[in-house]
Design an enzyme around this catalytic site. Structure first.
Site, short mmCIF file in Angstrom:
data_model
loop_
_atom_site.label_atom_id
_atom_site.label_comp_id
_atom_site.label_asym_id
_atom_site.label_seq_id
_atom_site.Cartn_x
_atom_site.Cartn_y
_atom_site.Cartn_z
N HIS A 69 63.40 51.59 59.49
CA HIS A 69 63.34 50.33 58.72
C HIS A 69 64.57 49.46 59.00
O HIS A 69 64.96 48.68 58.15
CB HIS A 69 63.22 50.59 57.22
N SER A 109 76.52 28.62 75.93
CA SER A 109 75.90 27.52 75.20
C SER A 109 76.49 26.22 75.71
O SER A 109 77.66 26.15 76.06
CB SER A 109 76.18 27.68 73.71
N LYS A 127 80.06 30.94 72.82
CA LYS A 127 78.82 31.70 72.79
C LYS A 127 78.58 32.52 74.06
O LYS A 127 78.91 32.13 75.16
CB LYS A 127 77.61 30.75 72.62
N GLU A 148 65.98 38.17 75.46
CA GLU A 148 65.10 37.26 74.73
C GLU A 148 63.92 36.79 75.58
O GLU A 148 62.79 36.70 75.11
CB GLU A 148 65.91 36.05 74.26
#
Ligand code: ARG
Length: 473
Positions: free
Chosen positions: A160, A281, A287, A294
Protein backbone atom coordinates in the site's frame (compact mmCIF):
# COMPACT_ATOMS: atom_id res chain seq x y z
CA UNK A 1 8.75 0.01 -69.60
CA UNK A 2 5.17 1.23 -69.68
CA UNK A 3 4.35 4.16 -67.45
CA UNK A 4 1.13 2.44 -66.31
CA UNK A 5 1.22 1.77 -62.58
CA UNK A 6 1.61 -1.88 -61.60
CA UNK A 7 -1.70 -3.08 -60.28
CA UNK A 8 -2.22 -6.67 -59.22
CA UNK A 9 -5.92 -6.73 -60.03
CA UNK A 10 -6.46 -4.72 -63.25
CA UNK A 11 -8.24 -7.22 -65.54
CA UNK A 12 -11.91 -6.80 -64.82
CA UNK A 13 -11.80 -3.06 -64.07
CA UNK A 14 -12.53 -0.43 -66.67
CA UNK A 15 -10.29 2.27 -65.24
CA UNK A 16 -7.94 3.03 -62.39
CA UNK A 17 -9.14 3.53 -58.83
CA UNK A 18 -10.49 6.87 -57.60
CA UNK A 19 -7.81 8.93 -55.92
CA UNK A 20 -9.66 8.82 -52.63
CA UNK A 21 -9.74 5.02 -52.74
CA UNK A 22 -6.08 4.78 -53.72
CA UNK A 23 -5.14 7.04 -50.81
CA UNK A 24 -7.18 5.02 -48.34
CA UNK A 25 -5.99 1.70 -49.64
CA UNK A 26 -2.26 2.28 -49.77
CA UNK A 27 -0.11 0.53 -47.19
CA UNK A 28 3.30 0.65 -48.82
CA UNK A 29 4.44 3.53 -46.59
CA UNK A 30 4.27 1.22 -43.59
CA UNK A 31 4.54 -2.31 -44.99
CA UNK A 32 7.80 -1.51 -46.81
CA UNK A 33 9.71 -2.83 -43.81
CA UNK A 34 8.53 -6.31 -44.79
CA UNK A 35 10.72 -6.30 -47.93
CA UNK A 36 13.35 -8.84 -46.76
CA UNK A 37 10.65 -11.23 -45.62
CA UNK A 38 8.55 -10.83 -48.75
CA UNK A 39 11.65 -11.53 -50.83
CA UNK A 40 12.53 -14.58 -48.69
CA UNK A 41 9.01 -15.94 -49.19
CA UNK A 42 9.31 -15.23 -52.93
CA UNK A 43 12.53 -17.24 -53.14
CA UNK A 44 10.86 -20.20 -51.45
CA UNK A 45 7.84 -19.85 -53.72
CA UNK A 46 10.01 -19.70 -56.83
CA UNK A 47 11.67 -22.95 -55.81
CA UNK A 48 8.36 -24.66 -55.19
CA UNK A 49 7.11 -23.53 -58.62
CA UNK A 50 10.23 -24.93 -60.18
CA UNK A 51 9.85 -28.27 -58.39
CA UNK A 52 6.25 -28.34 -59.64
CA UNK A 53 7.58 -27.95 -63.19
CA UNK A 54 6.09 -24.46 -63.54
CA UNK A 55 9.46 -22.72 -63.87
CA UNK A 56 12.39 -24.18 -65.81
CA UNK A 57 15.81 -24.47 -64.20
CA UNK A 58 16.92 -21.46 -66.17
CA UNK A 59 13.84 -19.42 -65.27
CA UNK A 60 14.39 -20.27 -61.60
CA UNK A 61 17.97 -19.09 -61.84
CA UNK A 62 16.95 -15.83 -63.43
CA UNK A 63 14.17 -15.37 -60.90
CA UNK A 64 16.46 -15.95 -57.90
CA UNK A 65 19.09 -13.63 -59.39
CA UNK A 66 16.50 -10.90 -59.92
CA UNK A 67 15.15 -11.33 -56.39
CA UNK A 68 18.67 -10.98 -54.99
CA UNK A 69 19.25 -7.88 -57.03
CA UNK A 70 15.88 -6.42 -56.11
CA UNK A 71 16.48 -6.98 -52.40
CA UNK A 72 19.87 -5.32 -52.68
CA UNK A 73 18.35 -2.38 -54.55
CA UNK A 74 15.65 -2.01 -51.89
CA UNK A 75 18.17 -2.07 -49.07
CA UNK A 76 20.42 0.52 -50.71
CA UNK A 77 17.45 2.73 -51.52
CA UNK A 78 18.08 2.40 -55.26
CA UNK A 79 14.64 0.83 -55.66
CA UNK A 80 11.87 2.62 -53.80
CA UNK A 81 8.10 2.28 -53.74
CA UNK A 82 6.17 4.89 -55.69
CA UNK A 83 2.85 6.50 -54.78
CA UNK A 84 1.19 4.14 -57.25
CA UNK A 85 2.36 1.00 -55.48
CA UNK A 86 -0.52 -0.11 -53.33
CA UNK A 87 1.57 -2.28 -51.03
CA UNK A 88 4.95 -3.95 -50.65
CA UNK A 89 3.84 -6.91 -52.80
CA UNK A 90 2.83 -4.61 -55.67
CA UNK A 91 6.07 -2.66 -55.50
CA UNK A 92 8.20 -5.80 -55.49
CA UNK A 93 6.31 -7.31 -58.42
CA UNK A 94 6.97 -4.08 -60.31
CA UNK A 95 10.65 -4.39 -59.45
CA UNK A 96 10.72 -7.99 -60.60
CA UNK A 97 9.03 -7.17 -63.90
CA UNK A 98 11.47 -4.31 -64.45
CA UNK A 99 14.26 -6.88 -64.12
CA UNK A 100 12.74 -9.91 -65.86
CA UNK A 101 9.99 -8.67 -68.18
CA UNK A 102 7.10 -11.12 -68.48
CA UNK A 103 8.98 -13.85 -66.59
CA UNK A 104 8.51 -11.65 -63.49
CA UNK A 105 4.77 -12.22 -63.78
CA UNK A 106 5.15 -15.98 -63.30
CA UNK A 107 5.91 -15.80 -59.59
CA UNK A 108 2.36 -14.92 -58.66
CA UNK A 109 1.09 -18.35 -59.71
CA UNK A 110 -0.39 -20.27 -56.77
CA UNK A 111 -0.09 -17.49 -54.26
CA UNK A 112 -2.09 -14.52 -53.18
CA UNK A 113 -1.32 -11.42 -51.22
CA UNK A 114 -3.49 -13.01 -48.54
CA UNK A 115 -1.10 -15.86 -47.80
CA UNK A 116 1.88 -13.64 -48.63
CA UNK A 117 1.10 -10.93 -46.09
CA UNK A 118 0.32 -13.47 -43.36
CA UNK A 119 3.65 -15.16 -44.07
CA UNK A 120 5.64 -11.92 -44.22
CA UNK A 121 4.23 -10.72 -40.92
CA UNK A 122 5.01 -13.98 -39.15
CA UNK A 123 8.57 -13.91 -40.47
CA UNK A 124 9.01 -10.28 -39.47
CA UNK A 125 7.58 -10.74 -35.98
CA UNK A 126 9.64 -13.85 -35.27
CA UNK A 127 12.75 -11.81 -35.98
CA UNK A 128 11.42 -8.82 -34.03
CA UNK A 129 10.72 -11.10 -31.05
CA UNK A 130 14.43 -11.86 -30.83
CA UNK A 131 15.32 -8.18 -31.06
CA UNK A 132 12.84 -7.37 -28.32
CA UNK A 133 14.16 -10.18 -26.14
CA UNK A 134 17.68 -8.85 -26.59
CA UNK A 135 16.69 -5.43 -25.33
CA UNK A 136 14.71 -6.89 -22.43
CA UNK A 137 17.84 -8.87 -21.54
CA UNK A 138 19.91 -5.67 -21.43
CA UNK A 139 17.51 -4.26 -18.86
CA UNK A 140 17.55 -7.51 -16.89
CA UNK A 141 21.35 -7.36 -16.90
CA UNK A 142 21.31 -3.78 -15.59
CA UNK A 143 18.96 -4.76 -12.76
CA UNK A 144 21.03 -7.84 -11.96
CA UNK A 145 24.23 -5.77 -11.84
CA UNK A 146 22.64 -3.26 -9.45
CA UNK A 147 21.32 -6.11 -7.29
CA UNK A 148 24.78 -7.64 -7.20
CA UNK A 149 26.59 -4.38 -6.45
CA UNK A 150 24.22 -3.45 -3.65
CA UNK A 151 23.86 -6.85 -2.05
CA UNK A 152 23.25 -6.46 1.68
CA UNK A 153 21.68 -2.98 1.54
CA UNK A 154 18.36 -3.02 3.43
CA UNK A 155 15.40 -0.82 2.56
CA UNK A 156 11.79 -0.53 3.62
CA UNK A 157 9.65 -3.09 1.82
CA UNK A 158 6.24 -1.66 1.09
CA UNK A 159 2.63 -2.67 0.75
CA UNK A 160 0.00 0.00 0.00
CA UNK A 161 3.07 2.22 -0.46
CA UNK A 162 3.43 2.17 3.34
CA UNK A 163 6.51 0.84 5.09
CA UNK A 164 5.76 -2.82 5.76
CA UNK A 165 8.85 -4.94 6.50
CA UNK A 166 12.54 -4.43 5.84
CA UNK A 167 13.85 -6.18 2.74
CA UNK A 168 17.09 -6.17 0.82
CA UNK A 169 17.07 -3.57 -1.94
CA UNK A 170 18.51 -6.30 -4.21
CA UNK A 171 15.42 -8.36 -3.47
CA UNK A 172 13.23 -5.48 -4.63
CA UNK A 173 15.30 -5.08 -7.83
CA UNK A 174 15.10 -8.80 -8.54
CA UNK A 175 11.33 -8.60 -8.03
CA UNK A 176 11.35 -6.47 -11.17
CA UNK A 177 13.56 -8.99 -12.96
CA UNK A 178 11.11 -11.86 -12.54
CA UNK A 179 8.32 -10.26 -14.64
CA UNK A 180 10.85 -9.50 -17.38
CA UNK A 181 12.00 -13.14 -17.35
CA UNK A 182 8.35 -14.14 -17.76
CA UNK A 183 8.17 -11.78 -20.74
CA UNK A 184 11.12 -13.61 -22.29
CA UNK A 185 9.36 -16.91 -21.65
CA UNK A 186 6.22 -15.49 -23.25
CA UNK A 187 8.19 -14.51 -26.35
CA UNK A 188 9.64 -17.96 -26.77
CA UNK A 189 6.27 -19.66 -26.14
CA UNK A 190 4.73 -17.29 -28.66
CA UNK A 191 7.47 -18.09 -31.15
CA UNK A 192 6.62 -21.79 -31.08
CA UNK A 193 2.96 -21.05 -31.84
CA UNK A 194 3.80 -18.44 -34.48
CA UNK A 195 6.15 -20.82 -36.28
CA UNK A 196 3.57 -22.00 -38.85
CA UNK A 197 3.67 -21.09 -42.52
CA UNK A 198 0.55 -19.76 -44.28
CA UNK A 199 2.22 -19.90 -47.71
CA UNK A 200 0.34 -22.26 -50.02
CA UNK A 201 -3.06 -21.21 -48.69
CA UNK A 202 -3.40 -18.85 -51.69
CA UNK A 203 -6.39 -16.56 -51.35
CA UNK A 204 -8.08 -19.01 -48.97
CA UNK A 205 -8.63 -22.37 -50.63
CA UNK A 206 -5.12 -23.62 -51.34
CA UNK A 207 -3.96 -24.18 -54.89
CA UNK A 208 -4.76 -26.43 -57.81
CA UNK A 209 -1.07 -26.28 -58.69
CA UNK A 210 1.14 -29.00 -57.20
CA UNK A 211 2.76 -26.81 -54.54
CA UNK A 212 4.43 -28.17 -51.43
CA UNK A 213 3.50 -26.01 -48.41
CA UNK A 214 5.47 -28.19 -45.96
CA UNK A 215 8.66 -27.85 -47.99
CA UNK A 216 8.15 -24.09 -48.22
CA UNK A 217 7.55 -23.95 -44.46
CA UNK A 218 10.85 -25.72 -43.79
CA UNK A 219 12.74 -23.48 -46.19
CA UNK A 220 11.45 -20.41 -44.36
CA UNK A 221 12.42 -21.74 -40.94
CA UNK A 222 8.84 -22.53 -39.87
CA UNK A 223 8.04 -25.69 -37.95
CA UNK A 224 5.20 -26.71 -40.28
CA UNK A 225 2.58 -25.38 -42.67
CA UNK A 226 -0.75 -24.12 -41.30
CA UNK A 227 -3.31 -26.93 -41.01
CA UNK A 228 -6.22 -25.07 -42.64
CA UNK A 229 -5.86 -22.71 -45.60
CA UNK A 230 -8.86 -20.60 -44.53
CA UNK A 231 -7.43 -20.16 -41.04
CA UNK A 232 -3.98 -19.54 -42.53
CA UNK A 233 -5.10 -16.29 -44.18
CA UNK A 234 -7.59 -15.21 -41.47
CA UNK A 235 -5.62 -15.85 -38.32
CA UNK A 236 -4.07 -12.89 -36.56
CA UNK A 237 -3.88 -14.51 -33.12
CA UNK A 238 -0.12 -14.33 -33.48
CA UNK A 239 -0.35 -10.54 -33.80
CA UNK A 240 -2.71 -10.22 -30.84
CA UNK A 241 -0.48 -12.40 -28.68
CA UNK A 242 2.57 -10.44 -29.70
CA UNK A 243 0.78 -7.21 -28.80
CA UNK A 244 -0.19 -8.68 -25.46
CA UNK A 245 3.47 -9.35 -24.78
CA UNK A 246 4.52 -5.84 -25.80
CA UNK A 247 1.72 -4.38 -23.65
CA UNK A 248 2.84 -6.55 -20.74
CA UNK A 249 6.46 -5.41 -21.15
CA UNK A 250 5.11 -1.86 -21.23
CA UNK A 251 3.22 -2.43 -18.00
CA UNK A 252 6.31 -3.90 -16.34
CA UNK A 253 8.39 -0.90 -17.40
CA UNK A 254 5.64 1.39 -16.20
CA UNK A 255 5.53 -0.17 -12.74
CA UNK A 256 9.30 -0.05 -12.37
CA UNK A 257 9.27 3.45 -13.86
CA UNK A 258 6.76 4.56 -11.24
CA UNK A 259 9.10 3.29 -8.52
CA UNK A 260 12.08 5.07 -10.05
CA UNK A 261 10.05 8.29 -10.04
CA UNK A 262 9.35 7.75 -6.33
CA UNK A 263 12.89 6.65 -5.48
CA UNK A 264 14.41 9.76 -7.09
CA UNK A 265 12.03 12.16 -5.32
CA UNK A 266 13.25 14.48 -2.59
CA UNK A 267 11.03 12.57 -0.15
CA UNK A 268 12.61 9.17 -0.86
CA UNK A 269 16.11 9.98 -2.06
CA UNK A 270 16.82 6.28 -2.53
CA UNK A 271 18.61 6.59 -5.85
CA UNK A 272 20.25 9.34 -7.87
CA UNK A 273 20.08 9.24 -11.63
CA UNK A 274 23.14 9.81 -13.73
CA UNK A 275 23.11 13.21 -15.41
CA UNK A 276 23.18 11.56 -18.83
CA UNK A 277 19.92 9.76 -18.09
CA UNK A 278 17.95 12.62 -16.51
CA UNK A 279 16.68 15.93 -17.82
CA UNK A 280 16.51 19.48 -16.52
CA UNK A 281 13.84 22.11 -16.40
CA UNK A 282 13.73 25.15 -18.68
CA UNK A 283 12.80 27.40 -15.78
CA UNK A 284 13.91 25.76 -12.52
CA UNK A 285 17.70 25.46 -12.58
CA UNK A 286 17.84 22.95 -9.72
CA UNK A 287 15.56 20.36 -11.33
CA UNK A 288 16.67 16.86 -12.34
CA UNK A 289 13.78 14.95 -13.77
CA UNK A 290 13.32 11.19 -14.31
CA UNK A 291 11.91 11.61 -17.83
CA UNK A 292 12.91 8.16 -19.04
CA UNK A 293 10.89 6.52 -16.29
CA UNK A 294 7.97 8.82 -17.00
CA UNK A 295 8.05 8.30 -20.76
CA UNK A 296 8.13 4.54 -20.20
CA UNK A 297 5.14 4.87 -17.89
CA UNK A 298 3.36 7.09 -20.40
CA UNK A 299 4.10 4.95 -23.44
CA UNK A 300 2.61 1.88 -21.78
CA UNK A 301 -0.72 3.54 -22.63
CA UNK A 302 -0.17 3.28 -26.36
CA UNK A 303 1.13 -0.29 -26.07
CA UNK A 304 -2.08 -1.32 -24.29
CA UNK A 305 -4.04 0.67 -26.87
CA UNK A 306 -2.46 -1.24 -29.75
CA UNK A 307 -3.58 -4.56 -28.29
CA UNK A 308 -7.09 -3.22 -27.82
CA UNK A 309 -7.27 -1.79 -31.33
CA UNK A 310 -6.20 -5.09 -32.87
CA UNK A 311 -8.69 -7.16 -30.87
CA UNK A 312 -11.53 -4.79 -31.71
CA UNK A 313 -10.56 -4.83 -35.39
CA UNK A 314 -10.64 -8.65 -35.40
CA UNK A 315 -13.73 -9.37 -33.38
CA UNK A 316 -16.43 -9.16 -36.03
CA UNK A 317 -14.50 -10.38 -39.06
CA UNK A 318 -15.94 -13.23 -41.09
CA UNK A 319 -13.42 -15.72 -42.43
CA UNK A 320 -11.35 -15.68 -44.55
CA UNK A 321 -9.32 -12.58 -45.48
CA UNK A 322 -10.93 -9.15 -45.08
CA UNK A 323 -9.22 -5.89 -45.88
CA UNK A 324 -9.69 -4.82 -42.27
CA UNK A 325 -6.74 -7.09 -41.58
CA UNK A 326 -4.42 -4.53 -43.16
CA UNK A 327 -4.93 -2.62 -39.90
CA UNK A 328 -2.89 -5.26 -38.07
CA UNK A 329 0.47 -3.81 -39.08
CA UNK A 330 0.71 -0.25 -37.80
CA UNK A 331 -0.09 -1.15 -34.18
CA UNK A 332 2.44 -3.95 -34.05
CA UNK A 333 5.12 -1.96 -35.89
CA UNK A 334 4.62 0.95 -33.51
CA UNK A 335 4.74 -1.38 -30.49
CA UNK A 336 8.10 -2.69 -31.66
CA UNK A 337 9.44 0.79 -32.48
CA UNK A 338 8.25 2.12 -29.13
CA UNK A 339 10.00 -0.58 -27.12
CA UNK A 340 13.08 -0.21 -29.34
CA UNK A 341 13.25 3.39 -28.12
CA UNK A 342 12.25 2.90 -24.51
CA UNK A 343 14.20 -0.19 -23.49
CA UNK A 344 17.77 1.01 -24.24
CA UNK A 345 17.12 4.31 -22.45
CA UNK A 346 15.54 2.52 -19.51
CA UNK A 347 18.38 0.01 -19.26
CA UNK A 348 20.92 2.84 -19.38
CA UNK A 349 19.08 4.70 -16.63
CA UNK A 350 19.06 1.62 -14.37
CA UNK A 351 22.67 0.70 -15.16
CA UNK A 352 23.97 4.15 -14.25
CA UNK A 353 21.77 5.11 -11.29
CA UNK A 354 23.49 5.52 -7.92
CA UNK A 355 21.91 3.68 -5.02
CA UNK A 356 22.02 5.77 -1.83
CA UNK A 357 22.74 2.93 0.58
CA UNK A 358 22.84 5.06 3.73
CA UNK A 359 19.44 6.59 3.06
CA UNK A 360 17.97 3.17 2.37
CA UNK A 361 19.45 1.64 5.51
CA UNK A 362 18.20 4.53 7.63
CA UNK A 363 14.70 4.29 6.18
CA UNK A 364 14.45 0.51 6.59
CA UNK A 365 13.17 0.38 10.22
CA UNK A 366 11.04 3.57 9.97
CA UNK A 367 7.34 3.04 10.38
CA UNK A 368 7.76 0.17 12.88
CA UNK A 369 8.68 -2.26 10.11
CA UNK A 370 9.95 -4.73 12.74
CA UNK A 371 6.54 -5.17 14.41
CA UNK A 372 5.94 -8.43 12.53
CA UNK A 373 9.27 -9.75 13.78
CA UNK A 374 8.15 -9.09 17.35
CA UNK A 375 4.92 -11.00 16.72
CA UNK A 376 6.82 -13.92 15.15
CA UNK A 377 9.30 -13.92 18.07
CA UNK A 378 6.32 -14.24 20.43
CA UNK A 379 5.00 -17.14 18.35
CA UNK A 380 8.35 -18.87 18.82
CA UNK A 381 7.84 -18.39 22.60
CA UNK A 382 4.54 -20.30 22.29
CA UNK A 383 2.15 -17.33 22.11
CA UNK A 384 -0.71 -17.84 19.63
CA UNK A 385 -0.25 -15.50 16.65
CA UNK A 386 -3.61 -13.80 17.23
CA UNK A 387 -2.43 -12.70 20.68
CA UNK A 388 1.11 -11.98 19.49
CA UNK A 389 -0.27 -9.61 16.85
CA UNK A 390 -2.20 -7.71 19.56
CA UNK A 391 0.84 -7.45 21.83
CA UNK A 392 3.07 -6.17 19.09
CA UNK A 393 0.35 -3.74 18.05
CA UNK A 394 0.25 -2.35 21.59
CA UNK A 395 4.00 -1.75 21.42
CA UNK A 396 3.50 0.19 18.19
CA UNK A 397 0.67 2.23 19.73
CA UNK A 398 2.77 3.15 22.75
CA UNK A 399 5.75 4.16 20.59
CA UNK A 400 3.50 6.12 18.26
CA UNK A 401 1.97 8.02 21.20
CA UNK A 402 5.34 8.78 22.78
CA UNK A 403 7.22 9.30 19.51
CA UNK A 404 9.75 6.52 19.99
CA UNK A 405 11.00 3.46 18.14
CA UNK A 406 10.24 -0.11 19.19
CA UNK A 407 13.72 -0.72 20.60
CA UNK A 408 13.37 2.37 22.86
CA UNK A 409 10.76 0.76 25.15
CA UNK A 410 12.28 -0.18 28.52
CA UNK A 411 11.90 -3.51 30.31
CA UNK A 412 9.07 -2.28 32.51
CA UNK A 413 7.10 -0.89 29.61
CA UNK A 414 7.52 -4.19 27.75
CA UNK A 415 6.44 -6.22 30.76
CA UNK A 416 3.53 -3.82 31.27
CA UNK A 417 2.20 -4.68 27.81
CA UNK A 418 2.63 -8.45 28.27
CA UNK A 419 4.60 -10.76 30.57
CA UNK A 420 5.67 -12.58 27.36
CA UNK A 421 7.68 -9.50 26.34
CA UNK A 422 10.98 -10.33 28.07
CA UNK A 423 14.09 -8.20 27.29
CA UNK A 424 15.21 -10.95 24.85
CA UNK A 425 12.71 -9.58 22.34
CA UNK A 426 15.32 -6.90 21.55
CA UNK A 427 17.33 -9.55 19.65
CA UNK A 428 14.83 -9.32 16.80
CA UNK A 429 14.54 -5.55 16.91
CA UNK A 430 17.22 -4.95 14.31
CA UNK A 431 16.87 -4.63 10.56
CA UNK A 432 19.83 -6.89 9.88
CA UNK A 433 18.48 -9.49 12.32
CA UNK A 434 15.03 -9.38 10.72
CA UNK A 435 16.49 -9.84 7.25
CA UNK A 436 18.91 -12.55 8.35
CA UNK A 437 16.03 -14.47 9.94
CA UNK A 438 14.33 -14.88 6.58
CA UNK A 439 16.04 -17.94 5.23
CA UNK A 440 13.24 -19.68 3.33
CA UNK A 441 13.67 -19.93 -0.46
CA UNK A 442 12.50 -16.80 -2.28
CA UNK A 443 12.53 -14.67 0.87
CA UNK A 444 14.59 -11.58 1.60
CA UNK A 445 17.46 -13.07 3.64
CA UNK A 446 20.94 -12.61 2.19
CA UNK A 447 21.36 -16.32 1.37
CA UNK A 448 18.04 -16.75 -0.50
CA UNK A 449 18.56 -13.46 -2.36
CA UNK A 450 22.03 -14.58 -3.34
CA UNK A 451 20.56 -17.87 -4.53
CA UNK A 452 17.92 -16.02 -6.52
CA UNK A 453 20.56 -13.83 -8.10
CA UNK A 454 22.62 -16.84 -9.15
CA UNK A 455 19.55 -18.60 -10.56
CA UNK A 456 18.73 -15.52 -12.64
CA UNK A 457 22.32 -15.23 -13.89
CA UNK A 458 22.21 -18.91 -14.89
CA UNK A 459 19.11 -18.32 -16.99
CA UNK A 460 20.56 -15.37 -18.85
CA UNK A 461 22.86 -17.48 -21.02
CA UNK A 462 19.96 -19.64 -22.14
CA UNK A 463 18.03 -16.56 -23.17
CA UNK A 464 21.06 -15.12 -24.96
CA UNK A 465 21.37 -18.24 -27.07
CA UNK A 466 17.67 -18.05 -27.91
CA UNK A 467 18.15 -14.47 -29.08
CA UNK A 468 21.17 -15.40 -31.18
CA UNK A 469 19.65 -18.43 -32.91
CA UNK A 470 17.90 -17.08 -36.01
CA UNK A 471 14.20 -17.93 -36.24
CA UNK A 472 13.99 -17.85 -39.96
CA UNK A 473 15.95 -19.10 -42.89
N1 ARG B 1 -1.96 -4.85 -47.96
C1 ARG B 1 -2.75 -5.99 -47.62
C2 ARG B 1 -2.70 -6.24 -46.12
O1 ARG B 1 -1.87 -5.69 -45.51
C3 ARG B 1 -2.21 -7.19 -48.33
C4 ARG B 1 -3.25 -8.19 -48.66
C5 ARG B 1 -4.23 -7.60 -49.62
N2 ARG B 1 -5.11 -8.60 -50.08
C6 ARG B 1 -6.18 -8.27 -50.78
N3 ARG B 1 -6.92 -9.24 -51.19
N4 ARG B 1 -6.47 -7.06 -51.09
O2 ARG B 1 -3.48 -6.99 -45.57
Amino acid sequence: MSSEPTRLWGGRFSGGPAQALAKLSVSVHFDWRLVPHDVAASRAHARVLSRAGLLTEDELKQMLGALDDLERACLTGEFLPTIDDEDVHTALERGLIERLGSLGGKLRAGRSRNDQIATDLRLYLRQAARGLAERVLELVQALVDQAQNNLGVPCPGMTHLQHAQPVLFSHQLLAHVQPLLRDLQRLSDWDARAGLSPLGAGALAGSSLPLDPEQVATELGFNAACANSIDAVSDRDFVAEFLFITAMVGVHLSRLGEEVVLWTSQEFGWVTLDDAFATGSSIMPQKKNPDIAELARGKSGRLIGHLTSLLVMLKGLPLAYDRDLQEDKEPVFDAIDTLDLVLPAFAGMIATMRVNADTLREAAPKGFTLATDVAEWLVRQGVPFRQAHEISGEMVALCDKTDRDLEDLDDNELAGISPHLTPEVRHVLSVDGAIAARTTPGSTGLAPVHQQLNDVIDQLDTWRSWVDAPATA
